[in-house]
Design a protein around this motif. Sequence first.
Motif, mmCIF file in Angstrom:
data_model
loop_
_atom_site.group_PDB
_atom_site.id
_atom_site.type_symbol
_atom_site.label_atom_id
_atom_site.label_comp_id
_atom_site.label_asym_id
_atom_site.label_seq_id
_atom_site.Cartn_x
_atom_site.Cartn_y
_atom_site.Cartn_z
ATOM 1 N N ALA A 2 0.747 -1.351 0.179
ATOM 2 C CA ALA A 2 0.006 -0.057 0.056
ATOM 3 C C ALA A 2 0.668 1.531 0.072
ATOM 4 N N HIS A 7 1.905 0.493 -4.046
ATOM 5 C CA HIS A 7 0.661 0.500 -4.584
ATOM 6 C C HIS A 7 0.601 0.760 -6.288
ATOM 7 N N LYS A 30 -5.691 -2.132 5.019
ATOM 8 C CA LYS A 30 -5.467 -1.371 3.885
ATOM 9 C C LYS A 30 -6.088 -2.324 2.670
ATOM 10 N N PHE A 33 -8.323 -0.436 0.049
ATOM 11 C CA PHE A 33 -7.536 0.334 -0.849
ATOM 12 C C PHE A 33 -6.706 -0.573 -2.093
ATOM 13 N N HIS A 137 -1.512 9.969 -0.402
ATOM 14 C CA HIS A 137 -1.964 9.849 0.985
ATOM 15 C C HIS A 137 -2.164 11.089 1.642
ATOM 16 N N ARG A 158 -1.070 5.201 2.435
ATOM 17 C CA ARG A 158 -1.789 4.323 1.509
ATOM 18 C C ARG A 158 -1.266 5.338 -0.020
#
Length: 165
Positions: A2, A7, A30, A33, A137, A158
């Motif tokens: 994340a 990501h 998480k 997400f 984030h 994230r």
Amino acid sequence: AAGGVGHLAVRLAREMGAERVVAAVSDRGKAAFLHDLGADAVVAYDEDWGEPVDVVVDGVGGTVQAAALRALAPLGRLVCYNAVGGAVDANELRVHGQSLIGFAMRPFVAHRPEEYERHRRELWDLYARGRLTTAVHRTLPLEDAAEAHRIIERRENRGKVVLRP
């Protein structure tokens, strides 16, 4: 998976046609997400990762590296871009036909500039077509850089933590 790089790895794996994307996290909170980014499954670092995987991209190292090695399928590859690796039994990798490779941007740019440029163009093209976007984030002023580091060190983020001048 994340964090700032992880990501994007999830998104790129999906974009590049990976049949199954498993995202490993420090906090199961998480999961939503990562599912939204294209992960098929989300596992905690200390859990059994389920069916073996072909490629693991590890930005954490340490105990996560050990879990990643256990999760590799025969002929699988572990790509480490962390600074906290550990000892790896090369014979164990050989027996299973697995490989481990370290990755850092500086040597890649220095020793394979044409390949770097090709990948750079490909990534910008994906971005321009709206196929690759970065999750932010939090954005902080540069004077709050210490707080940005704390967010990342606590693994709260994230996506990217951005500093602005």
